[in-house]
Design a protein around this motif. Structure first.
Motif, PDB file in Angstrom:
ATOM      1  N   ARG A 262      10.949  -5.749  -0.617  1.00 25.31           N
ATOM      2  CA  ARG A 262       9.634  -5.895   0.026  1.00 25.31           C
ATOM      3  C   ARG A 262       9.193  -4.663   0.802  1.00 25.31           C
ATOM      4  O   ARG A 262       8.252  -4.729   1.590  1.00 25.31           O
ATOM      5  CB  ARG A 262       9.660  -7.105   0.964  1.00 25.31           C
ATOM      6  N   TYR A 263       9.844  -3.535   0.572  1.00 22.86           N
ATOM      7  CA  TYR A 263       9.491  -2.333   1.346  1.00 22.86           C
ATOM      8  C   TYR A 263       8.089  -1.829   1.035  1.00 22.86           C
ATOM      9  O   TYR A 263       7.488  -1.111   1.832  1.00 22.86           O
ATOM     10  CB  TYR A 263      10.518  -1.223   1.111  1.00 22.86           C
ATOM     11  N   TRP A 264       7.525  -2.202  -0.125  1.00 25.99           N
ATOM     12  CA  TRP A 264       6.211  -1.697  -0.493  1.00 25.99           C
ATOM     13  C   TRP A 264       5.109  -2.234   0.421  1.00 25.99           C
ATOM     14  O   TRP A 264       4.105  -1.546   0.648  1.00 25.99           O
ATOM     15  CB  TRP A 264       5.909  -2.039  -1.948  1.00 25.99           C
ATOM     16  N   ALA A 265       5.277  -3.420   0.965  1.00 28.19           N
ATOM     17  CA  ALA A 265       4.224  -4.010   1.811  1.00 28.19           C
ATOM     18  C   ALA A 265       3.834  -3.092   2.972  1.00 28.19           C
ATOM     19  O   ALA A 265       2.641  -2.812   3.160  1.00 28.19           O
ATOM     20  CB  ALA A 265       4.659  -5.376   2.308  1.00 28.19           C
ATOM     21  N   PRO A 266       4.762  -2.575   3.781  1.00 30.80           N
ATOM     22  CA  PRO A 266       4.355  -1.679   4.862  1.00 30.80           C
ATOM     23  C   PRO A 266       3.974  -0.276   4.386  1.00 30.80           C
ATOM     24  O   PRO A 266       3.316   0.469   5.131  1.00 30.80           O
ATOM     25  CB  PRO A 266       5.583  -1.622   5.772  1.00 30.80           C
ATOM     26  N   MET A 267       4.352   0.105   3.169  1.00 33.11           N
ATOM     27  CA  MET A 267       4.015   1.435   2.663  1.00 33.11           C
ATOM     28  C   MET A 267       2.632   1.474   2.016  1.00 33.11           C
ATOM     29  O   MET A 267       2.009   2.534   1.941  1.00 33.11           O
ATOM     30  CB  MET A 267       5.062   1.877   1.633  1.00 33.11           C
ATOM     31  N   ARG A 268       2.153   0.315   1.542  1.00 31.20           N
ATOM     32  CA  ARG A 268       0.938   0.278   0.735  1.00 31.20           C
ATOM     33  C   ARG A 268      -0.279   0.850   1.471  1.00 31.20           C
ATOM     34  O   ARG A 268      -1.022   1.674   0.921  1.00 31.20           O
ATOM     35  CB  ARG A 268       0.643  -1.151   0.293  1.00 31.20           C
ATOM     36  N   ARG A 269      -0.487   0.427   2.707  1.00 28.88           N
ATOM     37  CA  ARG A 269      -1.704   0.831   3.413  1.00 28.88           C
ATOM     38  C   ARG A 269      -1.779   2.335   3.665  1.00 28.88           C
ATOM     39  O   ARG A 269      -2.797   2.963   3.352  1.00 28.88           O
ATOM     40  CB  ARG A 269      -1.834   0.050   4.726  1.00 28.88           C
ATOM     41  N   PRO A 270      -0.737   2.977   4.226  1.00 33.14           N
ATOM     42  CA  PRO A 270      -0.856   4.423   4.452  1.00 33.14           C
ATOM     43  C   PRO A 270      -0.986   5.234   3.160  1.00 33.14           C
ATOM     44  O   PRO A 270      -1.514   6.356   3.192  1.00 33.14           O
ATOM     45  CB  PRO A 270       0.429   4.781   5.200  1.00 33.14           C
ATOM     46  N   LEU A 271      -0.557   4.678   2.030  1.00 29.06           N
ATOM     47  CA  LEU A 271      -0.620   5.405   0.764  1.00 29.06           C
ATOM     48  C   LEU A 271      -1.824   5.028  -0.092  1.00 29.06           C
ATOM     49  O   LEU A 271      -1.989   5.568  -1.188  1.00 29.06           O
ATOM     50  CB  LEU A 271       0.649   5.144  -0.048  1.00 29.06           C
ATOM     51  N   ARG A 272      -2.695   4.139   0.404  1.00 30.58           N
ATOM     52  CA  ARG A 272      -3.710   3.562  -0.462  1.00 30.58           C
ATOM     53  C   ARG A 272      -4.622   4.621  -1.087  1.00 30.58           C
ATOM     54  O   ARG A 272      -4.993   4.512  -2.265  1.00 30.58           O
ATOM     55  CB  ARG A 272      -4.541   2.522   0.307  1.00 30.58           C
ATOM     56  N   GLU A 273      -5.023   5.646  -0.336  1.00 31.53           N
ATOM     57  CA  GLU A 273      -5.911   6.665  -0.893  1.00 31.53           C
ATOM     58  C   GLU A 273      -5.160   7.616  -1.820  1.00 31.53           C
ATOM     59  O   GLU A 273      -5.707   8.081  -2.821  1.00 31.53           O
ATOM     60  CB  GLU A 273      -6.585   7.442   0.234  1.00 31.53           C
ATOM     61  N   ALA A 274      -3.900   7.887  -1.503  1.00 36.96           N
ATOM     62  CA  ALA A 274      -3.107   8.806  -2.314  1.00 36.96           C
ATOM     63  C   ALA A 274      -2.759   8.231  -3.674  1.00 36.96           C
ATOM     64  O   ALA A 274      -2.500   9.004  -4.621  1.00 36.96           O
ATOM     65  CB  ALA A 274      -1.833   9.190  -1.566  1.00 36.96           C
ATOM     66  N   ILE A 275      -2.754   6.923  -3.806  1.00 40.13           N
ATOM     67  CA  ILE A 275      -2.399   6.309  -5.093  1.00 40.13           C
ATOM     68  C   ILE A 275      -3.620   5.808  -5.857  1.00 40.13           C
ATOM     69  O   ILE A 275      -3.479   5.270  -6.964  1.00 40.13           O
ATOM     70  CB  ILE A 275      -1.398   5.145  -4.911  1.00 40.13           C
ATOM     71  N   ASP A 276      -4.816   6.006  -5.317  1.00 44.02           N
ATOM     72  CA  ASP A 276      -6.036   5.512  -5.961  1.00 44.02           C
ATOM     73  C   ASP A 276      -6.528   6.555  -6.963  1.00 44.02           C
ATOM     74  O   ASP A 276      -7.136   7.560  -6.595  1.00 44.02           O
ATOM     75  CB  ASP A 276      -7.113   5.246  -4.906  1.00 44.02           C
TER      76      ASP A 276
END
Length: 282
Positions: A262-276
């Motif tokens: 479940r480590y992706w849950a806290p990582m998703r938000r700070p990376l949202r623009e970098a992975i879009d």
């Protein structure tokens, strides 16, 4: 457990891949200041030439090569051994990146990155290992990545390649545990090298969208390459098996241990623009 013998770098040779720019160049500068002899390896002839002219000391050599070319790597190992009788360290900094999600990427694009990041690393390591085994103490340092600890969305080829380099490094360490050669992995996070800007993106992505994602990723980088280089050189000299560089790497290391699914849950938000890589530019 006996304390591992430190490397004495002065007058002895370290081979550095990806030496023409970024962390590779900074590692070369740091080792040059410590009096090491250097074999500098990269595809960028101009960058290698400029770095070679800048370095102080004697006995340095530059080698322009594609590490995915098996024959060229074999010839490279012979050339390095001829010029450098004591190869006691290998630091693999060569690598690239690839933006795109699974629906945008082709198999050819993913294979290309795996060839560069994984097979280039395996190739040079295997080729130089016989020379390193002849030394009373030697160390191999592979640069992995924070994405060899945690696999984000939008970075499938890069994460695959870095998890594979991690696996290669750890397995090789175990194979060589009774030899004079030790093996270590470096997990950098957020080093300002420009790798994301110089990397590739899937041909299916709008270039403007790719640029936006790359800029968002680069904005998250905080560690200066020269600072990272000092850590990498110290890890090599001290023959460390595992070193984190950057606060984010240490946090992700803990996070993936505490919650490996479940480590992706806290990582998703700070990376949202970098992975879009899909939202159009408006």
């Amino acid at each position: 457990m006996a304390r591992m013998q430190r490397l004495e770098v002065h007058g002895r040779t370290t081979v550095i891949t990806g030496a023409a720019s970024g962390m590779g160049a900074e590692v070369a500068r740091e080792l040059g200041r410590r009096g090491a002899r250097l074999a500098l390896v990269d595809r960028d002839a101009d960058g290698l030439s400029a770095l070679g002219a800048e370095l102080t000391g004697t006995g340095h050599t530059t080698h322009v090569i594609d590490l995915t070319d098996d024959g060229a790597v074999s010839a490279l190992a012979t050339a390095i051994e001829a010029s450098h009788p004591h190869v006691q360290a290998l630091i693999t900094c060569a690598g690239s990146s690839m933006l795109g999600d699974i629906s945008q990427l082709t198999m050819a694009e993913m294979r290309w990155l795996m060839d560069v990041n994984l097979w280039g690393t395996v190739n040079i390591t295997q080729a130089l290992l016989p020379a390193m085994r002849r030394e009373p103490a030697a160390h191999i340092t592979h640069l992995v990545s924070i994405y060899g600890l945690a696999a984000p969305a939008g970075r499938i080829p890069y994460a695959m390649s870095k998890f594979a380099v991690r696996g290669f490094t750890e397995s090789l360490r175990h194979e060589l545990e009774r030899s004079t050669v030790s093996v270590g992995a470096i997990y950098p996070a957020g080093v300002k090298t420009g790798i994301i800007g110089r990397g590739r993106y899937a041909a299916a992505i709008d270039p403007a969208v790719a640029d936006r994602a790359a800029a968002a990723q680069a904005a998250m980088y905080h560690t200066e390459p020269a600072d990272a280089a000092v850590r990498i050189v110290e890890a090599t000299v001290r023959r460390k098996p595992r070193v984190m560089i950057g606060r984010e790497a240490r946090l992700v290391d803990v996070l993936t241990r505490v919650t490996p699914t479940r480590y992706w849950a806290p990582m998703r938000r700070p990376l949202r623009e970098a992975i879009d890589t899909t939202t159009p530019i408006r």
